[in-house]
Design a protein around this motif. Structure first.
Motif, PDB file in Angstrom:
ATOM      1  N   PRO A 100     -11.201   0.425  12.238  1.00  0.00           N
ATOM      2  CA  PRO A 100     -11.871   0.674  10.950  1.00  0.00           C
ATOM      3  C   PRO A 100     -13.189   1.430  11.074  1.00  0.00           C
ATOM      4  CG  PRO A 100     -10.933  -1.510  10.955  1.00  0.00           C
ATOM      5  CD  PRO A 100     -10.726  -0.966  12.341  1.00  0.00           C
ATOM      6  N   ALA A 101     -13.984   1.139  12.095  1.00  0.00           N
ATOM      7  CA  ALA A 101     -15.270   1.823  12.258  1.00  0.00           C
ATOM      8  C   ALA A 101     -15.085   3.309  12.513  1.00  0.00           C
ATOM      9  CB  ALA A 101     -16.065   1.192  13.404  1.00  0.00           C
ATOM     10  N   LYS A 102     -14.006   3.681  13.188  1.00  0.00           N
ATOM     11  CA  LYS A 102     -13.754   5.098  13.466  1.00  0.00           C
ATOM     12  C   LYS A 102     -13.436   5.857  12.184  1.00  0.00           C
ATOM     13  CE  LYS A 102     -12.516   5.543  18.292  1.00  0.00           C
ATOM     14  NZ  LYS A 102     -13.557   6.559  18.479  1.00  0.00           N
ATOM     15  N   PHE A 103     -12.850   5.155  11.212  1.00  0.00           N
ATOM     16  CA  PHE A 103     -12.550   5.797   9.931  1.00  0.00           C
ATOM     17  C   PHE A 103     -13.762   5.782   9.017  1.00  0.00           C
ATOM     18  CE2 PHE A 103     -11.290   5.577   5.488  1.00  0.00           C
ATOM     19  CZ  PHE A 103     -10.513   6.728   5.365  1.00  0.00           C
ATOM     20  N   LEU A 104     -14.450   4.640   8.944  1.00  0.00           N
ATOM     21  CA  LEU A 104     -15.554   4.485   7.998  1.00  0.00           C
ATOM     22  C   LEU A 104     -16.845   5.144   8.477  1.00  0.00           C
ATOM     23  CD1 LEU A 104     -14.942   0.724   7.121  1.00  0.00           C
ATOM     24  CD2 LEU A 104     -14.431   2.700   5.664  1.00  0.00           C
ATOM     25  N   ARG A 105     -17.108   5.069   9.777  1.00  0.00           N
ATOM     26  CA  ARG A 105     -18.356   5.620  10.335  1.00  0.00           C
ATOM     27  C   ARG A 105     -18.050   6.380  11.620  1.00  0.00           C
ATOM     28  NH1 ARG A 105     -18.873   0.391   9.330  1.00  0.00           N
ATOM     29  NH2 ARG A 105     -18.851  -0.126  11.558  1.00  0.00           N
ATOM     30  N   ASP A 148      -6.721   3.645   6.403  1.00  0.00           N
ATOM     31  CA  ASP A 148      -7.061   4.903   5.744  1.00  0.00           C
ATOM     32  C   ASP A 148      -7.885   4.600   4.492  1.00  0.00           C
ATOM     33  OD1 ASP A 148      -5.176   3.830   4.042  1.00  0.00           O
ATOM     34  OD2 ASP A 148      -3.670   5.382   4.388  1.00  0.00           O
ATOM     35  N   ARG A 149      -8.105   5.621   3.686  1.00  0.00           N
ATOM     36  CA  ARG A 149      -8.938   5.453   2.498  1.00  0.00           C
ATOM     37  C   ARG A 149      -8.347   4.425   1.533  1.00  0.00           C
ATOM     38  NH1 ARG A 149     -12.960   8.381   1.083  1.00  0.00           N
ATOM     39  NH2 ARG A 149     -12.335  10.059   2.498  1.00  0.00           N
ATOM     40  N   GLU A 150      -7.041   4.451   1.392  1.00  0.00           N
ATOM     41  CA  GLU A 150      -6.392   3.514   0.475  1.00  0.00           C
ATOM     42  C   GLU A 150      -6.581   2.072   0.921  1.00  0.00           C
ATOM     43  OE1 GLU A 150      -2.057   2.831  -1.715  1.00  0.00           O
ATOM     44  OE2 GLU A 150      -2.236   4.219  -0.031  1.00  0.00           O
ATOM     45  N   LEU A 151      -6.377   1.827   2.204  1.00  0.00           N
ATOM     46  CA  LEU A 151      -6.547   0.469   2.709  1.00  0.00           C
ATOM     47  C   LEU A 151      -8.008   0.040   2.646  1.00  0.00           C
ATOM     48  CD1 LEU A 151      -5.122  -1.956   3.953  1.00  0.00           C
ATOM     49  CD2 LEU A 151      -5.457  -0.926   6.200  1.00  0.00           C
ATOM     50  N   SER A 200     -13.968 -10.564   8.482  1.00  0.00           N
ATOM     51  CA  SER A 200     -14.157 -10.074   7.114  1.00  0.00           C
ATOM     52  C   SER A 200     -13.141  -8.970   6.851  1.00  0.00           C
ATOM     53  CB  SER A 200     -15.583  -9.546   6.918  1.00  0.00           C
ATOM     54  OG  SER A 200     -15.882  -8.532   7.853  1.00  0.00           O
ATOM     55  N   PHE A 201     -12.793  -8.778   5.586  1.00  0.00           N
ATOM     56  CA  PHE A 201     -11.704  -7.858   5.270  1.00  0.00           C
ATOM     57  C   PHE A 201     -11.833  -7.346   3.840  1.00  0.00           C
ATOM     58  CE2 PHE A 201     -10.547 -12.124   4.107  1.00  0.00           C
ATOM     59  CZ  PHE A 201      -9.876 -12.011   2.908  1.00  0.00           C
ATOM     60  N   GLY A 202     -11.061  -6.314   3.542  1.00  0.00           N
ATOM     61  CA  GLY A 202     -11.043  -5.754   2.193  1.00  0.00           C
ATOM     62  C   GLY A 202     -12.195  -4.796   1.944  1.00  0.00           C
ATOM     63  N   HIS A 240       0.821  -1.206   0.000  1.00  0.00           N
ATOM     64  CA  HIS A 240       0.000   0.000   0.000  1.00  0.00           C
ATOM     65  C   HIS A 240       0.857   1.259   0.000  1.00  0.00           C
ATOM     66  CE1 HIS A 240      -3.434  -2.522   0.446  1.00  0.00           C
ATOM     67  NE2 HIS A 240      -3.060  -2.946   1.626  1.00  0.00           N
ATOM     68  N   GLY A 241       1.803   1.312  -0.926  1.00  0.00           N
ATOM     69  CA  GLY A 241       2.579   2.527  -1.118  1.00  0.00           C
ATOM     70  C   GLY A 241       3.395   2.931   0.088  1.00  0.00           C
ATOM     71  N   GLY A 242       3.871   1.990   0.855  1.00  0.00           N
ATOM     72  CA  GLY A 242       4.760   2.313   1.954  1.00  0.00           C
ATOM     73  C   GLY A 242       4.189   2.031   3.328  1.00  0.00           C
ATOM     74  N   LEU A 243       2.968   1.527   3.412  1.00  0.00           N
ATOM     75  CA  LEU A 243       2.430   1.207   4.734  1.00  0.00           C
ATOM     76  C   LEU A 243       3.269   0.146   5.423  1.00  0.00           C
ATOM     77  CD1 LEU A 243      -1.439   1.171   4.317  1.00  0.00           C
ATOM     78  CD2 LEU A 243      -0.076   2.698   5.704  1.00  0.00           C
ATOM     79  N   LEU A 244       3.693  -0.840   4.648  1.00  0.00           N
ATOM     80  CA  LEU A 244       4.607  -1.843   5.179  1.00  0.00           C
ATOM     81  C   LEU A 244       5.917  -1.660   4.431  1.00  0.00           C
ATOM     82  CD1 LEU A 244       5.386  -4.327   6.769  1.00  0.00           C
ATOM     83  CD2 LEU A 244       4.218  -5.730   5.103  1.00  0.00           C
TER      84      LEU A 244
END
Length: 265
Positions: free
Chosen positions: A118-123, A155-158, A187-189, A63-67
């Motif tokens: 994830p919920a804090k970012f998405l909702r 983040d948005r990319e992930l 679940s993921f992705g 993901h462009g440098g996340l890892l």
């Protein structure tokens, strides 16, 4: 005070990875051996398997440098993946399974988790109250006897990464990947479209095994972060304790007040 200090040191190590970019970077961190006293349920691990690896192979970017990379030499990698809010008995079963299999297979267990939740970012307006802040979660994971942590910035990319792409990139980075261990309902992705069945299909393609850990129950109730939050909200701390496998606690720093308590009684 000492526990908080150790947590701050470990969090500083995670924060250090993010310099030059926003948020928490996703590099595998070797947690300090003195970070927390090991729990009684700690799973033994073979550190010599890591030290004996022949090649100091660099882990490539995801993901462009996340890892980005790790200076640790790897033998076989066993991943335990999840959000792990609360690190309750169900989460402990997933993490302990990966640690046990790594011990038996002469490999290294790595816990993969996400920050923020994830919920804090998405909702953000509907996200639940967290059972554990990031520092607290790291400490509880370390107390299970796991030495390596991969914190992925959510983040948005992930969030927009298709499930198969996420697993392929992770498998390509965590070489040589032997196993991924998750909860059966994980679940993921993108749109949470990935599930255990897809993960097993990808495992067959990419030559790693998949372990789906069955849910843990307490008094007939499936242990989950949601169930624990509900118990805490109702003041049912005994039920929360049974599901967490420990007393419900909040990690923080006690600040000096106005000493009003001295005038009481």
């Amino acid at each position: 005070e000492g526990e908080v200090e150790h947590l701050q040191i470990a969090q500083a190590a995670v924060d250090e990875l993010g310099r030059g970019g926003a948020g928490v970077a996703g590099e595998i961190v070797l947690l300090d051996e003195q970070y927390l006293e090991p729990a009684s349920r700690r799973v033994p691990r073979d550190r010599a398997a890591v030290d004996a690896a022949a090649d100091d192979e660099e882990i490539e970017g995801i993901h462009g440098g996340l890892l980005r990379h790790s200076s640790v030499s790897w033998n076989l990698v066993f991943l335990a993946i999840g959000v792990f809010d609360g690190v309750h008995r169900g989460h402990q079963a997933v993490i302990s399974s990966a640690a046990y299999h790594a011990e038996e297979g002469g490999g290294t267990a790595v816990v993969v988790t996400f920050d923020p939740h994830p919920a804090k970012f998405l909702r953000p307006q509907e996200s639940p109250r967290l059972l554990t802040a990031t520092q607290h979660k790291i400490g509880l994971i370390r107390a299970l006897g796991v030495s390596h942590l991969l914190m992925l910035k959510f983040d948005r990319e992930l969030a927009s990464t298709p499930p198969a792409d996420f697993v392929r990139q992770l498998a390509g980075a965590a070489r040589p990947l032997r196993e991924i261990c998750v909860g059966q309902e994980w679940s993921f992705g993108k749109n949470r479209a990935g599930n255990l069945a897809l993960l097993k299909e990808l495992g067959a393609q990419l030559d790693f095994t998949v372990v789906g850990v069955e849910p843990v129950t307490s008094n007939g109730t499936i242990v989950s972060s949601t169930a624990i939050r509900k118990a805490v909200e109702l003041g049912d701390f005994e039920s929360a304790k049974r599901m967490l496998g420990r007393d419900y606690t909040i990690l923080g720093t006690v600040e000096e007040g106005k000493h009003l308590g001295r005038s009481l009684g």
